[in-house]
Design a protein around this motif. Structure first.
Motif, short mmCIF file in Angstrom:
data_model
loop_
_atom_site.label_atom_id
_atom_site.label_comp_id
_atom_site.label_asym_id
_atom_site.label_seq_id
_atom_site.Cartn_x
_atom_site.Cartn_y
_atom_site.Cartn_z
N ILE A 20 16.99 -39.82 -35.79
CA ILE A 20 18.30 -39.41 -35.30
C ILE A 20 18.78 -40.43 -34.29
O ILE A 20 18.05 -40.77 -33.35
N GLU A 29 20.28 -37.46 -23.12
CA GLU A 29 19.48 -36.53 -23.90
C GLU A 29 19.75 -35.08 -23.48
O GLU A 29 19.73 -34.18 -24.31
N GLY A 35 22.04 -34.18 -31.14
CA GLY A 35 20.61 -34.47 -31.24
C GLY A 35 19.77 -33.21 -31.14
O GLY A 35 18.82 -33.02 -31.91
N GLN A 36 20.13 -32.33 -30.22
CA GLN A 36 19.40 -31.07 -30.06
C GLN A 36 19.49 -30.22 -31.32
O GLN A 36 18.49 -29.66 -31.79
N LYS A 39 17.41 -31.94 -34.19
CA LYS A 39 15.97 -31.78 -33.94
C LYS A 39 15.50 -30.38 -34.30
O LYS A 39 14.47 -30.20 -34.95
N ARG A 40 16.26 -29.38 -33.87
CA ARG A 40 15.92 -27.98 -34.15
C ARG A 40 15.93 -27.71 -35.66
O ARG A 40 15.02 -27.09 -36.20
N ALA A 43 12.91 -29.35 -37.42
CA ALA A 43 11.68 -28.59 -37.16
C ALA A 43 11.66 -27.31 -37.98
O ALA A 43 10.64 -26.96 -38.59
N ARG A 48 9.77 -33.99 -40.17
CA ARG A 48 9.21 -34.63 -38.97
C ARG A 48 10.22 -35.58 -38.34
O ARG A 48 10.82 -36.41 -39.03
N LEU A 49 10.36 -35.47 -37.03
CA LEU A 49 11.20 -36.40 -36.28
C LEU A 49 10.37 -37.63 -35.94
O LEU A 49 9.38 -37.54 -35.21
N TYR A 52 14.15 -40.81 -32.20
CA TYR A 52 15.35 -40.24 -31.60
C TYR A 52 15.83 -41.23 -30.55
O TYR A 52 15.07 -41.66 -29.69
#
Length: 168
Positions: A20, A29, A35-36, A39-40, A43, A48-49, A52
């Protein structure tokens, strides 16, 4: 193979390594809602991240992010921000110059779906997708609504399939 068989085959390969990159001159951040959200969602979907970053809208930083993503094994890289037409919006230009194969349908469908949210302002979006050295790259506007729209309607449903297509 049917679409369903493709998706089943691709899901068998396991989680996708995703990167990302938020393009912004002001976000951190702590306040990077895009981004949040991504990421959520990654998951929750079992992916897999792998990378970032928040970068400035500078062509050299966009290019460096592409190369860093490759170095850590990213299969699908998600950029958000920098796709407009202001003088500071250079992400589209930097990416378009590097994409080896383009996915015109992504930008076309994104703008079509955006029409439902923002009307004629959808023409201002330069959302783009394609491949770079065996990695899929998606670039969306930086508004949270745009990121959610692209993720939910276009990217998430095909993420595993896209990663699989890159290596088959």
């Amino acid at each position: 193979m049917s679409r369903e068989q493709h998706q089943q085959k691709s899901a068998e390969r396991g989680p996708v390594m995703v990167g990302i990159v938020t393009v912004s001159d002001t976000r951190t951040e702590a306040d990077d809602l895009n981004g949040q959200f991504l990421k959520r969602e990654l998951a929750n979907a079992g992916h897999r991240l792998a990378l970032y970053q928040i970068i400035k809208d500078e062509p050299k930083q966009v290019g460096a992010a592409l190369d860093e993503a490759l170095a850590v094994g990213v299969q699908v890289l998600l950029f958000n921000g920098g796709t407009g037409i202001s003088q500071r919006d250079t992400t589209y230009d930097a990416l378009a110059a590097k994409l080896e194969k383009t996915l015109p349908g992504f930008g076309e469908l994104f703008r079509m779906l955006s029409w439902e949210q923002v009307g004629a302002a959808a023409i201002l979006s330069r959302a783009v997708a394609g491949t770079y050295k065996g990695m899929a790259v998606f670039s969306t506007p930086g508004s949270t609504k745009a990121v959610v729209l692209a993720w939910e309607k276009l990217i998430a449903p095909e993420l595993s399939h896209i990663a699989w297509e890159l290596v088959r």
